[in-house]
Design a protein around this motif. Structure first.
Motif, PDB file in Angstrom:
ATOM      1  N   TRP A 133       0.849  -1.188   0.000  1.00  0.00           N
ATOM      2  CA  TRP A 133       0.000   0.000   0.000  1.00  0.00           C
ATOM      3  C   TRP A 133       0.885   1.239   0.000  1.00  0.00           C
ATOM      4  CZ3 TRP A 133      -5.469   0.455   0.568  1.00  0.00           C
ATOM      5  CH2 TRP A 133      -6.145  -0.770   0.592  1.00  0.00           C
ATOM      6  N   SER A 134       0.547   2.218  -0.813  1.00  0.00           N
ATOM      7  CA  SER A 134       1.280   3.484  -0.842  1.00  0.00           C
ATOM      8  C   SER A 134       0.636   4.455   0.153  1.00  0.00           C
ATOM      9  CB  SER A 134       1.249   4.093  -2.244  1.00  0.00           C
ATOM     10  OG  SER A 134      -0.068   4.508  -2.567  1.00  0.00           O
ATOM     11  N   ALA A 135       1.365   5.528   0.454  1.00  0.00           N
ATOM     12  CA  ALA A 135       0.815   6.559   1.344  1.00  0.00           C
ATOM     13  C   ALA A 135      -0.427   7.192   0.710  1.00  0.00           C
ATOM     14  CB  ALA A 135       1.874   7.615   1.643  1.00  0.00           C
ATOM     15  N   ALA A 136      -0.401   7.359  -0.606  1.00  0.00           N
ATOM     16  CA  ALA A 136      -1.559   7.936  -1.303  1.00  0.00           C
ATOM     17  C   ALA A 136      -2.782   7.018  -1.182  1.00  0.00           C
ATOM     18  CB  ALA A 136      -1.222   8.187  -2.766  1.00  0.00           C
ATOM     19  N   GLU A 137      -2.563   5.702  -1.282  1.00  0.00           N
ATOM     20  CA  GLU A 137      -3.675   4.763  -1.124  1.00  0.00           C
ATOM     21  C   GLU A 137      -4.206   4.784   0.302  1.00  0.00           C
ATOM     22  OE1 GLU A 137      -3.261   1.028  -4.098  1.00  0.00           O
ATOM     23  OE2 GLU A 137      -1.598   1.259  -2.675  1.00  0.00           O
ATOM     24  N   GLN A 171     -13.420   1.472  -5.745  1.00  0.00           N
ATOM     25  CA  GLN A 171     -12.760   2.748  -6.010  1.00  0.00           C
ATOM     26  C   GLN A 171     -11.246   2.665  -5.866  1.00  0.00           C
ATOM     27  OE1 GLN A 171     -14.764   6.158  -4.277  1.00  0.00           O
ATOM     28  NE2 GLN A 171     -16.660   4.977  -4.192  1.00  0.00           N
ATOM     29  N   LEU A 172     -10.770   1.760  -4.997  1.00  0.00           N
ATOM     30  CA  LEU A 172      -9.326   1.621  -4.799  1.00  0.00           C
ATOM     31  C   LEU A 172      -8.691   0.569  -5.704  1.00  0.00           C
ATOM     32  CD1 LEU A 172      -8.821   1.872  -0.920  1.00  0.00           C
ATOM     33  CD2 LEU A 172      -8.171   3.523  -2.676  1.00  0.00           C
ATOM     34  N   GLY A 173      -9.515  -0.319  -6.269  1.00  0.00           N
ATOM     35  CA  GLY A 173      -8.963  -1.374  -7.106  1.00  0.00           C
ATOM     36  C   GLY A 173      -8.270  -2.458  -6.307  1.00  0.00           C
ATOM     37  N   ASP A 218      -4.174   7.363   2.288  1.00  0.00           N
ATOM     38  CA  ASP A 218      -4.952   8.602   2.392  1.00  0.00           C
ATOM     39  C   ASP A 218      -6.316   8.440   1.725  1.00  0.00           C
ATOM     40  OD1 ASP A 218      -2.868   9.792   3.756  1.00  0.00           O
ATOM     41  OD2 ASP A 218      -2.065  10.816   1.979  1.00  0.00           O
ATOM     42  N   ALA A 219      -6.334   7.807   0.547  1.00  0.00           N
ATOM     43  CA  ALA A 219      -7.598   7.573  -0.157  1.00  0.00           C
ATOM     44  C   ALA A 219      -8.502   6.663   0.675  1.00  0.00           C
ATOM     45  CB  ALA A 219      -7.332   6.959  -1.532  1.00  0.00           C
ATOM     46  N   LEU A 220      -7.912   5.645   1.297  1.00  0.00           N
ATOM     47  CA  LEU A 220      -8.687   4.741   2.145  1.00  0.00           C
ATOM     48  C   LEU A 220      -9.308   5.504   3.310  1.00  0.00           C
ATOM     49  CD1 LEU A 220      -9.634   1.886   2.892  1.00  0.00           C
ATOM     50  CD2 LEU A 220      -7.445   1.569   4.066  1.00  0.00           C
ATOM     51  N   ARG A 221      -8.539   6.369   3.951  1.00  0.00           N
ATOM     52  CA  ARG A 221      -9.079   7.172   5.060  1.00  0.00           C
ATOM     53  C   ARG A 221     -10.274   8.010   4.585  1.00  0.00           C
ATOM     54  NH1 ARG A 221      -3.452   7.782   5.850  1.00  0.00           N
ATOM     55  NH2 ARG A 221      -2.749   6.776   7.769  1.00  0.00           N
ATOM     56  N   ALA A 222     -10.116   8.655   3.430  1.00  0.00           N
ATOM     57  CA  ALA A 222     -11.186   9.506   2.901  1.00  0.00           C
ATOM     58  C   ALA A 222     -12.416   8.683   2.551  1.00  0.00           C
ATOM     59  CB  ALA A 222     -10.681  10.267   1.677  1.00  0.00           C
ATOM     60  N   LEU A 223     -12.209   7.522   1.954  1.00  0.00           N
ATOM     61  CA  LEU A 223     -13.347   6.679   1.564  1.00  0.00           C
ATOM     62  C   LEU A 223     -14.067   6.104   2.779  1.00  0.00           C
ATOM     63  CD1 LEU A 223     -11.726   4.930  -1.514  1.00  0.00           C
ATOM     64  CD2 LEU A 223     -13.712   6.457  -1.547  1.00  0.00           C
ATOM     65  N   VAL A 224     -13.323   5.743   3.818  1.00  0.00           N
ATOM     66  CA  VAL A 224     -13.961   5.249   5.042  1.00  0.00           C
ATOM     67  C   VAL A 224     -14.744   6.381   5.698  1.00  0.00           C
ATOM     68  CG1 VAL A 224     -13.549   4.345   7.367  1.00  0.00           C
ATOM     69  CG2 VAL A 224     -12.341   3.356   5.417  1.00  0.00           C
ATOM     70  N   ASP A 239      -8.659  -5.033   6.052  1.00  0.00           N
ATOM     71  CA  ASP A 239      -7.472  -5.381   6.824  1.00  0.00           C
ATOM     72  C   ASP A 239      -6.500  -4.214   6.912  1.00  0.00           C
ATOM     73  OD1 ASP A 239      -8.569  -7.880   7.166  1.00  0.00           O
ATOM     74  OD2 ASP A 239      -7.289  -8.849   5.666  1.00  0.00           O
ATOM     75  N   ARG A 240      -6.345  -3.461   5.825  1.00  0.00           N
ATOM     76  CA  ARG A 240      -5.461  -2.294   5.848  1.00  0.00           C
ATOM     77  C   ARG A 240      -6.016  -1.241   6.796  1.00  0.00           C
ATOM     78  NH1 ARG A 240      -0.165  -1.167   5.224  1.00  0.00           N
ATOM     79  NH2 ARG A 240       0.084   1.054   4.828  1.00  0.00           N
ATOM     80  N   TRP A 241      -7.335  -1.044   6.794  1.00  0.00           N
ATOM     81  CA  TRP A 241      -7.949  -0.083   7.698  1.00  0.00           C
ATOM     82  C   TRP A 241      -7.698  -0.481   9.157  1.00  0.00           C
ATOM     83  CZ3 TRP A 241      -9.111   4.637   8.034  1.00  0.00           C
ATOM     84  CH2 TRP A 241      -9.963   5.124   9.026  1.00  0.00           C
ATOM     85  N   ARG A 242      -7.831  -1.748   9.436  1.00  0.00           N
ATOM     86  CA  ARG A 242      -7.548  -2.227  10.805  1.00  0.00           C
ATOM     87  C   ARG A 242      -6.089  -1.975  11.168  1.00  0.00           C
ATOM     88  NH1 ARG A 242     -10.767  -8.034  10.706  1.00  0.00           N
ATOM     89  NH2 ARG A 242     -12.853  -7.151  10.874  1.00  0.00           N
ATOM     90  N   TYR A 243      -5.178  -2.185  10.241  1.00  0.00           N
ATOM     91  CA  TYR A 243      -3.752  -1.933  10.478  1.00  0.00           C
ATOM     92  C   TYR A 243      -3.513  -0.448  10.746  1.00  0.00           C
ATOM     93  CZ  TYR A 243       1.185  -1.283   9.550  1.00  0.00           C
ATOM     94  OH  TYR A 243       2.507  -0.912   9.663  1.00  0.00           O
ATOM     95  N   ILE A 244      -4.144   0.432   9.949  1.00  0.00           N
ATOM     96  CA  ILE A 244      -3.987   1.881  10.142  1.00  0.00           C
ATOM     97  C   ILE A 244      -4.503   2.289  11.510  1.00  0.00           C
ATOM     98  CG2 ILE A 244      -4.882   4.128   9.364  1.00  0.00           C
ATOM     99  CD1 ILE A 244      -4.735   3.006   6.474  1.00  0.00           C
ATOM    100  N   GLN A 245      -5.656   1.745  11.898  1.00  0.00           N
ATOM    101  CA  GLN A 245      -6.215   2.075  13.215  1.00  0.00           C
ATOM    102  C   GLN A 245      -5.326   1.563  14.339  1.00  0.00           C
ATOM    103  OE1 GLN A 245     -10.282   0.534  12.691  1.00  0.00           O
ATOM    104  NE2 GLN A 245     -10.945   2.650  13.005  1.00  0.00           N
TER     105      GLN A 245
END
Length: 145
Positions: free
Chosen positions: A94-98, A119-121, A100-106, A129-135
């Motif tokens: 995952w890139s930093a831009a992805e 939207q993220l492909g 950021d996009a994930l945060r905005a979409l959530v 799972d990435r959202w859980r990791y970010i949290q």
């Protein structure tokens, strides 16, 4: 796991099971005049607005795989095949831009992982799972501060 006198296999799928799945998929696409990509597209796309033929194809496909691996539960086969063959899987780090996009979409959609995944492909489960990791990373940073 045992159900109705049948003992189901659990755990990682073996190389032999993966080869059996691959063979069954090849046989299925030949029998139905499809390419693998066409099959995967019909199996894994969102269910809204689909033709009756798409539903019939999915209904025909999963029992074929269940017969191929009688010692596995259909749900386990489904999740394994989805992870292994889904076109949005294996997209790399995952890139930093992805992120950021994930945060905005959530923030916009809440935990509507399939909507976000379109939207993220990426697969919905990967987004979740990435959202859980970010949290978890944010909680660790807050606890350490």
């Amino acid at each position: 796991m045992q159900m109705d006198g049948v003992v189901f296999t659990k755990g990682k799928f073996t190389d032999g099971e993966n080869a059996a799945i691959d063979s069954a998929v090849s046989d299925f696409v030949c029998a139905h005049g499809l390419t693998r990509q066409e099959l995967y597209h019909q199996l894994f796309r969102r269910q809204t607005g689909q033709a009756a033929g798409d539903k019939q194809l999915r209904r025909a496909f999963w029992p074929v795989l269940a017969e191929t691996l009688p010692a596995r539960q259909l749900q386990a086969i489904y999740h394994h095949v989805r992870r292994k063959y889904h076109p949005y899987n294996y997209q790399g780090a995952w890139s930093a831009a992805e992120d950021d996009a994930l945060r905005a979409l959530v923030a916009a959609h809440g935990p509507a992982w399939e909507t976000i995944s379109q939207q993220l492909g990426r697969m919905g489960t990967n987004c979740r799972d990435r959202w859980r990791y970010i949290q978890a990373s944010a909680r660790r940073a807050d606890d350490g501060a």
